[in-house]
Design a protein around this motif. Structure first.
Motif, PDB file in Angstrom:
ATOM      1  N   LYS A 267       0.838  -1.190   0.000  1.00 51.01           N
ATOM      2  CA  LYS A 267       0.000   0.000   0.000  1.00 51.01           C
ATOM      3  C   LYS A 267       0.878   1.248   0.000  1.00 51.01           C
ATOM      4  CE  LYS A 267      -2.956   2.420   2.911  1.00 51.01           C
ATOM      5  NZ  LYS A 267      -3.313   2.522   4.313  1.00 51.01           N
ATOM      6  N   GLU A 268       1.930   1.174   0.825  1.00 49.65           N
ATOM      7  CA  GLU A 268       2.835   2.309   0.903  1.00 49.65           C
ATOM      8  C   GLU A 268       3.430   2.609  -0.472  1.00 49.65           C
ATOM      9  OE1 GLU A 268       6.032   1.858   3.713  1.00 49.65           O
ATOM     10  OE2 GLU A 268       7.147   3.456   2.717  1.00 49.65           O
TER      11      GLU A 268
ATOM     12  N   ILE B 140       0.834   4.332  -2.653  1.00 52.12           N
ATOM     13  CA  ILE B 140       0.632   5.739  -2.288  1.00 52.12           C
ATOM     14  C   ILE B 140       1.817   6.572  -2.738  1.00 52.12           C
ATOM     15  CG2 ILE B 140       0.316   7.344  -0.399  1.00 52.12           C
ATOM     16  CD1 ILE B 140      -0.960   5.036   1.157  1.00 52.12           C
ATOM     17  N   ARG B 141       3.016   6.052  -2.452  1.00 49.40           N
ATOM     18  CA  ARG B 141       4.202   6.823  -2.807  1.00 49.40           C
ATOM     19  C   ARG B 141       4.269   7.076  -4.312  1.00 49.40           C
ATOM     20  NH1 ARG B 141       8.045   8.056   0.797  1.00 49.40           N
ATOM     21  NH2 ARG B 141       7.818   7.156   2.856  1.00 49.40           N
ATOM     22  N   LYS B 142       3.872   6.061  -5.072  1.00 49.04           N
ATOM     23  CA  LYS B 142       3.909   6.262  -6.518  1.00 49.04           C
ATOM     24  C   LYS B 142       2.946   7.363  -6.937  1.00 49.04           C
ATOM     25  CE  LYS B 142       5.962   2.269  -8.571  1.00 49.04           C
ATOM     26  NZ  LYS B 142       5.818   1.132  -9.520  1.00 49.04           N
TER      27      LYS B 142
ATOM     28  N   LEU C  50      -3.645  -0.196  -4.714  1.00 48.01           N
ATOM     29  CA  LEU C  50      -4.527   0.643  -3.906  1.00 48.01           C
ATOM     30  C   LEU C  50      -5.947   0.128  -3.945  1.00 48.01           C
ATOM     31  CD1 LEU C  50      -2.989   4.113  -4.586  1.00 48.01           C
ATOM     32  CD2 LEU C  50      -2.784   2.667  -2.575  1.00 48.01           C
TER      33      LEU C  50
ATOM     34  N   LEU D  49      -1.892   6.863 -14.347  1.00 53.07           N
ATOM     35  CA  LEU D  49      -1.481   5.764 -13.477  1.00 53.07           C
ATOM     36  C   LEU D  49      -1.746   4.441 -14.177  1.00 53.07           C
ATOM     37  CD1 LEU D  49      -2.934   7.005 -10.086  1.00 53.07           C
ATOM     38  CD2 LEU D  49      -0.526   6.904 -10.711  1.00 53.07           C
TER      39      LEU D  49
ATOM     40  N   PHE E 289       2.830  13.719 -14.603  1.00 55.69           N
ATOM     41  CA  PHE E 289       1.903  13.487 -13.494  1.00 55.69           C
ATOM     42  C   PHE E 289       2.411  14.201 -12.237  1.00 55.69           C
ATOM     43  CE2 PHE E 289       1.018  10.983  -9.675  1.00 55.69           C
ATOM     44  CZ  PHE E 289      -0.359  10.976  -9.666  1.00 55.69           C
TER      45      PHE E 289
ATOM     46  N   PHE F  91      -7.872   9.983  -2.728  1.00 55.04           N
ATOM     47  CA  PHE F  91      -8.505   8.663  -2.756  1.00 55.04           C
ATOM     48  C   PHE F  91      -9.715   8.594  -1.828  1.00 55.04           C
ATOM     49  CE2 PHE F  91      -3.967   8.295  -3.270  1.00 55.04           C
ATOM     50  CZ  PHE F  91      -3.827   7.520  -4.393  1.00 55.04           C
TER      51      PHE F  91
ATOM     52  N   HIS G  60      -5.645   6.750   1.931  1.00 56.72           N
ATOM     53  CA  HIS G  60      -4.298   6.242   1.630  1.00 56.72           C
ATOM     54  C   HIS G  60      -3.199   7.135   2.161  1.00 56.72           C
ATOM     55  CE1 HIS G  60      -5.641   2.766  -0.279  1.00 56.72           C
ATOM     56  NE2 HIS G  60      -6.035   3.282  -1.423  1.00 56.72           N
TER      57      HIS G  60
ATOM     58  N   LEU H 190       0.166   7.448   4.552  1.00 55.87           N
ATOM     59  CA  LEU H 190       1.222   6.510   4.957  1.00 55.87           C
ATOM     60  C   LEU H 190       1.168   6.336   6.475  1.00 55.87           C
ATOM     61  CD1 LEU H 190       4.006   7.851   2.636  1.00 55.87           C
ATOM     62  CD2 LEU H 190       2.993   5.574   2.535  1.00 55.87           C
TER      63      LEU H 190
ATOM     64  N   THR I 276       5.836  14.579   2.080  1.00 56.35           N
ATOM     65  CA  THR I 276       6.433  13.565   1.197  1.00 56.35           C
ATOM     66  C   THR I 276       6.500  13.955  -0.290  1.00 56.35           C
ATOM     67  OG1 THR I 276       5.769  11.886   2.766  1.00 56.35           O
ATOM     68  CG2 THR I 276       6.393  11.110   0.594  1.00 56.35           C
TER      69      THR I 276
ATOM     70  N   TYR J  63       9.900  14.207  -3.002  1.00 60.33           N
ATOM     71  CA  TYR J  63      10.128  13.613  -4.322  1.00 60.33           C
ATOM     72  C   TYR J  63      10.406  14.665  -5.379  1.00 60.33           C
ATOM     73  CZ  TYR J  63       8.781   9.104  -2.485  1.00 60.33           C
ATOM     74  OH  TYR J  63       8.749   7.946  -1.771  1.00 60.33           O
TER      75      TYR J  63
ATOM     76  N   ARG K 126      -2.272  16.999   1.192  1.00 62.39           N
ATOM     77  CA  ARG K 126      -1.102  16.375   0.591  1.00 62.39           C
ATOM     78  C   ARG K 126      -1.154  16.481  -0.929  1.00 62.39           C
ATOM     79  NH1 ARG K 126      -0.335  10.103   1.603  1.00 62.39           N
ATOM     80  NH2 ARG K 126      -2.102  10.134   0.191  1.00 62.39           N
TER      81      ARG K 126
END
Lengths: 794, 221
Positions: free
Chosen positions: A310-311, A314-316, A405, B54, B81, B89, B93, B95, B106, B110, B154
């Protein structure tokens, strides 16, 4: 970014404490064993690396067909130095090695290893650092002596040893003209005292094959070229001229010279035994251990990946690329591996003193090459991190965020194949160790309980000078027998249980044939002292023929070699001897003198040297009565002062000496047991954690099955089945490999235990039982818990 | 801003194609607030994933601000993206191992935003969403509505041109839901393009335009 990774790594470590602990401790155990073997390997490889100039110092030895002769003629060194332009200096020397020589100065007398005598060029060849004295002149004066810093300290304390007189063997006096620094690394030839050879002149002839020859080159050259040059010189100067004198045998078969560069002598000498083989094998085993630790890592991470998926998703979606994720997971692995390494280092540092004493080693963590060690550890850490982290990282970073997800992650099925392979590999290693431990134990048991052919208890071995052993023996014997606790006294040239016992054979003439057998000089009571049973004929007595080498007793092997139904009364003679025949009067049982690696040699026992062969050496043996052993030894010590007033008594027990002979095997046994325990521990821990994960994953399934009426047994079978199949496969693969290795090891022994098929079957059962118990502990628990609980969590 | 031409996406099931998106064409202008409605399985999420890059599609053409997405490599698509789109979501979702503050931070990590700038941006948005007091809490310490607020914060932290929200209020009660929708409206008025997938007519009403999906095609525009 790193800080963020670090945080998440620490938090996710904290989340699964049990698994993390298992991961880290398992790997730490593997790493600790690896580091210890690495230290041993480094130690072995550090031999004679104490000075870079040693790369240009070579030992010259001789080879005649298969026979290696390390002792070379006295003039060889000077001949080579004179004829070869590239030789800077050459020295010929004699050393006693591990034999302890009596050294005294004033009132102080000590037995010291590392005695050598040499010509004046010793220091020109060996780059020892001098603390006192002048390199160029130190050994110029006859009877000059250079000693090690260590010996100087023992003999003279802190006062300046230069110019002091030292007496060697209570016979030769020398004056200290130099003090050398003890090298920082071990050496194939530890030197504590070098004396300018007092008999140099009279011993300087070609037939005197008793010197070690070392040369030092001006410029480095290829070893093959060097050997060729030396051989050309040797052939031109020696072989050709010998031939002209008609002394040379065969035409093309002649002695050749070969060289070993000094740093290679200990481990990579061209024709010698070396430790490096054993250590390399241990190193491979240690790497296997390390891998089993890394496998736990990989396996548990793959199993855990479901919760990390899941992490990843989400990170993606937050903008992480694959590379970011791989980096993140790799650094997480690196963090865990580093913790393992730190724990491993602590284990090593704490346990090293115990390991050194129990294995009789001299390993040091804070040695001089710690920079090198750090580098090696760094590489080790990098490799392990890579191995344990790469698959999970690649696997996780590849996950499709949309699917993950949505909750569509197929339970790590993809990692299943690899996980199974890794688990199997782990158990192959485990089974291998169990077989090895079993086999080595059995062989050592066998050696312990084998009949040596004589009674080795309460037999004292006393070191004596040649005079005491030969001319003075009758007197010595009488004097020792006067002590009430002494049962009998004898002497022999081949002492059972000695590390270096004479194992050479000589030619005997028998019925026109030449038969090679060992010749042992003994005294009348030898067989009585060792309680060797008589097979045929009689023991020695005081008759003239017995006492003057006219009669002999042989062992059973010799009797078989003679190939005659009744050897009693047969005559043999020493090869090339015209001083008379020797009649066989008795046959005794075979006795094991050299340990069980070697088959018992045919032996001819005679008294005195009255038939050509002159043999001396060995020691005096004293059989004690069983009561009051300590008092008797004290009394013998007192008596010895009158027998050899200048030499303090040195004694040992023969049974203890035999134990010493086996010590390398006991060491191997200890190491294997240690490694094996760790391998078992690691794989069991891994399996335990893996089962825990599987159960967690299939918690719901277990609940549903229970509601449908499954009992504890069927559920245990459901979870355990897959693992047990793998463990069985692992055992089946492992057994041929370990059987092969074990046989290879046993082949070093002339006397081997047999390992039956049921032993292997037993090992398989043990391994399967271990796995079964490990899996069951948790499945039973899971299966017994109320299903409502697991189903409610949804 | 977005131009989808004759998009097809299918999966194979028993040798037959099952269409998830079936000849779907859609044009979205900058500054729009589009609501996508439809029953479960009508293709709402699939459409959003395709727009978000995605997920891929099997046939058709997709232009994002004139860039032909269907011709681009995965890496380039990811970077478009990352630069332009924030995703929200239904199940938030977040972390689990990171605090509210770290979760919001976060995406900036990136994008390799500098530390000082990061702090300022995160502080800003915490303030705007009124969750400063919660910044050191972990997701499981928050209510659903609060978690979704963090999720939106976020998504917004990178200042996206486009927000994609997949049933953002599906797990929330009606009060919380209305608050989120009002927030979307505000964002839209500030110039952010928003596409949301939703079941609720009420939520859809916040949008400037509504489309209905049926079996992977637009049935009502």
């Amino acid at each position: 970014m790193l800080k963020n990774y670090f945080k998440i790594a620490l938090r996710s470590l904290g989340k699964g404490k049990t698994y993390t602990t298992i991961n880290i401790l398992g790997l730490a155990a593997g790493m600790a064993s690896f580091i210890i073997v690495l230290l041993a390997l480094n130690y072995e490889l550090s031999y004679d690396t104490w000075d870079p100039k040693l790369e240009q110092v070579y030992k010259v030895s001789m080879r005649f067909q298969d026979e290696i002769q390390e002792a070379t003629p006295a003039p060889l060194a000077s001949l080579l130095a004179e004829k070869h332009p590239n030789i800077e200096a050459a020295t010929s020397m004699q050393g006693t090695g591990d034999y302890e020589v009596l050294i005294s100065s004033g009132q102080k007398s000590i037995y010291q290893k590392g005695f050598a005598s040499s010509d004046s060029l010793f220091l020109e060849v060996f780059p020892y650092q001098l603390i006192h004295g002048d390199r160029a002149t130190a050994l110029n004066v006859p009877n000059s002596v250079i000693i090690s810093e260590e010996l100087a300290k023992t003999l003279f304390g802190d006062s300046n040893p230069m110019g002091e007189t030292i007496k060697v063997f209570n016979a030769v006096e020398g004056v200290v003209t130099g003090v050398i620094k003890v090298p920082e690394t071990p050496s194939h030839r530890n030197v504590h005292l070098v004396m300018r050879d007092p008999y140099e002149q009279q011993n300087f002839f070609w037939n005197n094959h008793s010197y070690d020859t070392y040369i030092k080159l001006k410029e480095p050259v290829a070893e093959a070229d060097l050997e060729e040059d030396l051989n050309t010189i040797y052939f031109e100067e020696r072989i050709k001229s010998d031939k002209q004198q008609g002394q040379a045998s065969g035409s093309s078969n002649h002695t050749v010279l070969f060289t070993d560069v000094v740093p290679n002598i200990q481990n990579f000498s061209k024709y010698g035994n070396s430790n490096i083989k054993t250590i390399s094998i241990l190193f491979i085993l240690a790497i296997l251990l390390l891998f089993t630790g890394a496998i736990n890592f990989s396996n548990l991470t793959i199993a855990k990946s479901i919760s990390r998926a899941k992490e990843v998703g989400i990170r993606k979606t937050l903008g992480s690329g694959r590379r970011n994720l791989i980096f993140q997971f790799m650094s997480e692995t690196a963090l865990q591996c580093s913790i393992s390494l730190i724990i491993a280092l602590i284990i090593v540092i704490i346990s090293l003193p115990f390991i050194n004493t129990s294995l009789n080693l001299d390993l040091n963590f804070w040695g001089q090459n710690s920079a090198e060690l750090l580098l090696q550890l760094g590489i080790c850490l990098a490799v392990i991190t890579f191995l344990s982290g790469i698959y999970p990282s690649l696997y996780l970073s590849r996950l499709n965020p949309v699917k993950v997800l949505k909750g569509d992650i197929s339970g790590g099925k993809k990692g299943l194949g690899l996980r199974n392979v890794l688990l199997t590999f782990q158990f192959i290693v485990t089974a291998f160790f169990i077989v090895a431990i079993f086999g080595v134990n059995k062989q050592l048991d066998y050696l312990q309980n084998s009949d040596k052919g004589f009674v080795d208890e309460q037999v004292l071995r006393i070191e004596a000078t040649q005079a005491t052993r030969e001319q003075g023996f009758a007197q010595t014997r009488r004097s020792l027998l006067s002590i009430p606790g002494v049962r009998s006294v004898a002497k022999t040239t081949t002492v059972p249980g000695d590390k270096i016992a004479d194992s050479s054979t000589v030619n005997f003439n028998y019925k026109g044939d030449q038969i090679r057998m060992g010749s042992v000089k003994v005294s009348t009571d030898y067989f009585e002292t060792l309680q060797v049973p008589l097979v045929e004929g009689r023991f020695f007595n005081e008759s003239y023929a017995d006492q003057n080498t006219r009669n002999a007793i042989i062992n059973e092997t010799a009797a078989r070699k003679l190939n005659v139904t009744n050897p009693i009364g047969e005559t043999i003679s020493f090869g090339g001897c015209d001083e008379g025949d020797v009649q066989i009067v008795g046959v005794v049982k075979d006795i094991n003198v050299h340990g069980f690696e070697f088959a018992i040699k045919p032996a001819v026992y005679t008294i005195e040297n009255k038939a050509c062969m002159y043999q001396s050496g060995g020691a005096i043996l004293v059989k004690l009565k069983s009561d009051q052993v300590q008092a008797t030894i004290t009394a013998i010590g007192e008596q010895w002062k009158s027998i050899e007033p200048n030499f303090p008594i040195r004694y040992s027990f023969i049974d203890a000496n035999f134990q010493q002979l086996f010590s390398t095997y006991y060491r191997l046994q200890k190491i294997l047991t240690f490694f094996g325990s760790i391998a078992i521990l690691i794989s069991i821990m891994g399996l335990f954690a893996l089962t825990a994960f599987i159960i967690k994953q299939r918690n719901k399934e277990i609940g549903i099955r229970k509601v449908l009426g499954a009992n504890v047994k069927t559920i245990t079978a459901l979870i355990g089945k897959d693992f047990l199949v793998l463990v069985c496969i692992a055992s089946l693969i492992s057994i041929p490999i370990s059987a092969w290795a074990l046989n290879k090891w046993l082949n070093d022994f002339a006397y081997q235990t047999s390992i039956e098929w049921w032993a292997y079957a037993g090992v398989t059962i043990v391994v399967i039982l271990l796995a079964l118990i490990t899996v069951s502990i948790q499945t039973v628990h899971a299966a017994a818990s109320k299903p409502v609980k697991s189903l409610r969590t949804e | 801003m977005i131009q989808l031409d004759h998009i097809y996406k299918w999966v194979k099931s028993g040798g037959r194609r099952v269409f998830l998106l079936n000849d779907l064409s859609l044009h979205i202008e900058k500054g729009e607030f589009l609501s996508i409605m439809g029953t479960s399985g009508s293709g709402k999420s699939t459409l959003l994933n395709v727009v978000a890059m995605l997920d891929g599609f099997d046939e058709g053409e997709y232009y994002f601000e004139g860039e032909a997405i269907h011709d681009l490599k995965a890496k380039k698509r990811t970077s478009i993206f990352n630069e332009n789109i924030g995703f929200i979501f239904q199940a938030y979702h977040l972390l689990d191992e990171l605090t509210v503050y770290e979760n919001i931070e976060t995406p900036l990590l990136y994008k390799k935003v500098k530390s000082s700038e990061r702090k300022a941006l995160v502080a800003d948005i915490l303030d705007k969403f009124n969750i400063v007091g919660k910044k050191d809490l972990f997701p499981h310490q928050l209510s659903g509505g609060q978690q979704q607020l963090v999720g939106i914060a976020r998504a917004l932290i990178i200042k996206p041109k486009l927000i994609l929200a997949d049933e953002p209020t599906g797990n929330l009660n009606s009060t919380q839901s209305d608050e989120i929708m009002k927030l979307f409206k505000e964002l839209n008025e500030e110039g952010v393009t928003i596409i949301q997938a939703t079941h609720s007519e009420n939520n859809a009403a916040y949008g400037s335009r509504t489309i209905k999906l049926l079996d992977g095609s637009i049935s009502k525009n």
